[in-house]
Write an enzyme that holds these catalytic residues in place. Structure first.
Site, PDB file in Angstrom:
ATOM      1  N   SER A  10       0.842  -1.194   0.000  1.00 61.39           N
ATOM      2  CA  SER A  10       0.000   0.000   0.000  1.00 61.39           C
ATOM      3  C   SER A  10       0.872   1.237   0.000  1.00 61.39           C
ATOM      4  O   SER A  10       1.662   1.465   0.927  1.00 61.39           O
ATOM      5  CB  SER A  10      -0.902   0.018   1.237  1.00 61.39           C
ATOM      6  OG  SER A  10      -1.479   1.305   1.372  1.00 61.39           O
ATOM      7  N   HIS A  34      -1.359  -1.337  -4.127  1.00 58.15           N
ATOM      8  CA  HIS A  34      -2.632  -0.970  -3.496  1.00 58.15           C
ATOM      9  C   HIS A  34      -2.670   0.554  -3.309  1.00 58.15           C
ATOM     10  O   HIS A  34      -1.778   1.143  -2.699  1.00 58.15           O
ATOM     11  CB  HIS A  34      -2.718  -1.686  -2.152  1.00 58.15           C
ATOM     12  CG  HIS A  34      -4.009  -1.522  -1.436  1.00 58.15           C
ATOM     13  ND1 HIS A  34      -5.134  -2.281  -1.723  1.00 58.15           N
ATOM     14  CD2 HIS A  34      -4.372  -0.717  -0.413  1.00 58.15           C
ATOM     15  CE1 HIS A  34      -6.118  -1.942  -0.899  1.00 58.15           C
ATOM     16  NE2 HIS A  34      -5.686  -0.978  -0.101  1.00 58.15           N
ATOM     17  N   ASP A  36      -4.854   3.606  -1.827  1.00 56.56           N
ATOM     18  CA  ASP A  36      -5.936   3.951  -0.899  1.00 56.56           C
ATOM     19  C   ASP A  36      -6.466   5.345  -1.189  1.00 56.56           C
ATOM     20  O   ASP A  36      -5.796   6.345  -0.935  1.00 56.56           O
ATOM     21  CB  ASP A  36      -5.418   3.895   0.546  1.00 56.56           C
ATOM     22  CG  ASP A  36      -5.187   2.470   1.008  1.00 56.56           C
ATOM     23  OD1 ASP A  36      -6.139   1.675   0.950  1.00 56.56           O
ATOM     24  OD2 ASP A  36      -4.055   2.159   1.415  1.00 56.56           O
ATOM     25  N   MET A  38      -9.054   8.107  -0.187  1.00 60.32           N
ATOM     26  CA  MET A  38      -9.916   8.501   0.948  1.00 60.32           C
ATOM     27  C   MET A  38     -10.397   9.928   0.734  1.00 60.32           C
ATOM     28  O   MET A  38      -9.628  10.790   0.301  1.00 60.32           O
ATOM     29  CB  MET A  38      -9.129   8.426   2.254  1.00 60.32           C
ATOM     30  CG  MET A  38      -8.467   7.088   2.517  1.00 60.32           C
ATOM     31  SD  MET A  38      -7.817   7.020   4.200  1.00 60.32           S
ATOM     32  CE  MET A  38      -6.730   5.582   4.075  1.00 60.32           C
ATOM     33  N   HIS A  67      -8.441   0.995  -3.822  1.00 61.97           N
ATOM     34  CA  HIS A  67      -9.347   0.796  -2.687  1.00 61.97           C
ATOM     35  C   HIS A  67     -10.022   2.131  -2.388  1.00 61.97           C
ATOM     36  O   HIS A  67      -9.405   3.037  -1.830  1.00 61.97           O
ATOM     37  CB  HIS A  67      -8.522   0.290  -1.490  1.00 61.97           C
ATOM     38  CG  HIS A  67      -9.310   0.116  -0.241  1.00 61.97           C
ATOM     39  ND1 HIS A  67      -8.722  -0.077   1.003  1.00 61.97           N
ATOM     40  CD2 HIS A  67     -10.650   0.076  -0.003  1.00 61.97           C
ATOM     41  CE1 HIS A  67      -9.651  -0.218   1.920  1.00 61.97           C
ATOM     42  NE2 HIS A  67     -10.833  -0.111   1.355  1.00 61.97           N
ATOM     43  N   GLY A 145      -3.362   4.045   7.988  1.00 61.00           N
ATOM     44  CA  GLY A 145      -2.371   2.980   8.007  1.00 61.00           C
ATOM     45  C   GLY A 145      -1.779   2.850   9.401  1.00 61.00           C
ATOM     46  O   GLY A 145      -2.036   3.667  10.292  1.00 61.00           O
TER      47      GLY A 145
HETATM   48  C1  DX5 Z   1      -6.312   1.840   5.625  1.00 61.60           C
HETATM   49  C2  DX5 Z   1      -5.926   1.309   4.280  1.00 61.60           C
HETATM   50  C3  DX5 Z   1      -4.826   0.321   4.261  1.00 61.60           C
HETATM   51  C4  DX5 Z   1      -3.515   0.781   4.850  1.00 61.60           C
HETATM   52  C5  DX5 Z   1      -2.887  -0.411   5.482  1.00 61.60           C
HETATM   53  O1  DX5 Z   1      -7.651   2.164   5.674  1.00 61.60           O
HETATM   54  O2  DX5 Z   1      -7.036   0.693   3.636  1.00 61.60           O
HETATM   55  O3  DX5 Z   1      -4.607  -0.149   2.932  1.00 61.60           O
HETATM   56  O4  DX5 Z   1      -2.627   1.331   3.923  1.00 61.60           O
HETATM   57  O5  DX5 Z   1      -1.764  -0.001   6.166  1.00 61.60           O
HETATM   58  P1  DX5 Z   1      -0.975  -0.986   7.134  1.00 61.60           P
HETATM   59  O6  DX5 Z   1      -0.517  -2.135   6.314  1.00 61.60           O
HETATM   60  O7  DX5 Z   1       0.136  -0.125   7.613  1.00 61.60           O
HETATM   61  O8  DX5 Z   1      -1.914  -1.415   8.228  1.00 61.60           O
HETATM   62 ZN    ZN Z   2      -6.565  -0.205   1.670  1.00 60.22          ZN
END
Ligand code: DX5
Ligand code: ZN
Length: 225
Positions: A10, A34, A36, A38, A67, A145
């Protein structure tokens, strides 16, 4: 033969000012990247959107796993498919008709994924699996994250895996949140076969090596296969 585990770093945990380099660092080791998205509405956080996905598409050969943590995915998700995303995942909590949106995404050229956040049960969505390419089970609360992995989410992973197996479906079962060397095996044992990892990859000294290590751990732990 069962497909091999997908590792999807990610970029939320990468250096946004050096995104091309950061993605380049996992070229040849990562299966998907990936992304993200938001919107400061569906989740409190605000990240990146369509222009960044368009630029990334020109920068890397790695399939982009988008995502969407946004409200109104019916309006915005198809643009990501048209921009060349490999897989576009939207949230169940934000969508009234997931089957319809999945069909629109496939028509626009991408795979279609449905994400289930921490507080959402998976049962109502099991019937929709034949219409989807990926199901993403959040193993944290979506939005940030670096959170701690929630093992109690693995019951949802087991439920989805059981249904995929029972119906012989070709659906990727993805987990997202707190996936690292000390958690990936339990997720793989529960039935996940695609793994998002932000901190565990981009927080590592050698991101490509971290990806390979995670894939090895997942491949060896696949009790469900
Ligand atoms: C959070 C994101 C994740 C995030 C995961 O809502 O959807 O994809 O980047 O981060 P880690 O692997 O650090 O938990
Ligand atoms: Zn994600």
């Amino acid at each position: 033969m069962e497909p091999s585990p997908i590792i999807a770093p990610s970029i939320l945990a990468a250096d946004f000012a050096r995104l091309a380099d950061e993605v380049g660092a996992v070229e040849g080791s990562a299966d998907w990247v990936h992304v993200d998205v938001m919107d400061n509405h569906f989740v409190p956080n605000l990240t990146i959107g369509l222009p960044v996905v368009e630029s990334l598409r020109r920068t890397t050969e790695i399939p982009l796993d988008v995502h969407l943590m946004i409200t109104d995915p019916d309006r915005w998700a198809p643009g990501y498919a048209e921009a060349g995303a490999y897989n576009v995942t939207f949230h169940a909590e934000a969508c009234d008709d997931p089957v319809k949106l999945a069909r629109t995404l496939r028509d626009a050229g991408s795979r279609a994924g449905l994400a289930i956040d921490r507080d959402t049960p998976v049962e109502p969505y099991l019937e929709l699996l034949p219409h989807l390419d990926t199901v993403l089970i959040m193993t944290i609360k979506a939005g940030f994250g670096g959170q701690k992995f929630l093992p109690e989410m693995l019951d949802k992973v087991r439920d989805v895996r059981r249904r995929i197996t029972a119906k012989g479906l070709e659906v990727r079962l993805e987990v997202d949140g707190g996936i690292a060397a000390d958690t990936i095996e339990q997720a793989a044992e529960a039935g996940a076969d695609a793994f998002v990892a932000g901190t565990a990859v981009y927080g590592a000294e050698d991101p490509a090596e971290a990806v390979r290590k995670l894939r090895d751990l997942a491949a060896r732990a696949r009790a469900w296969a």
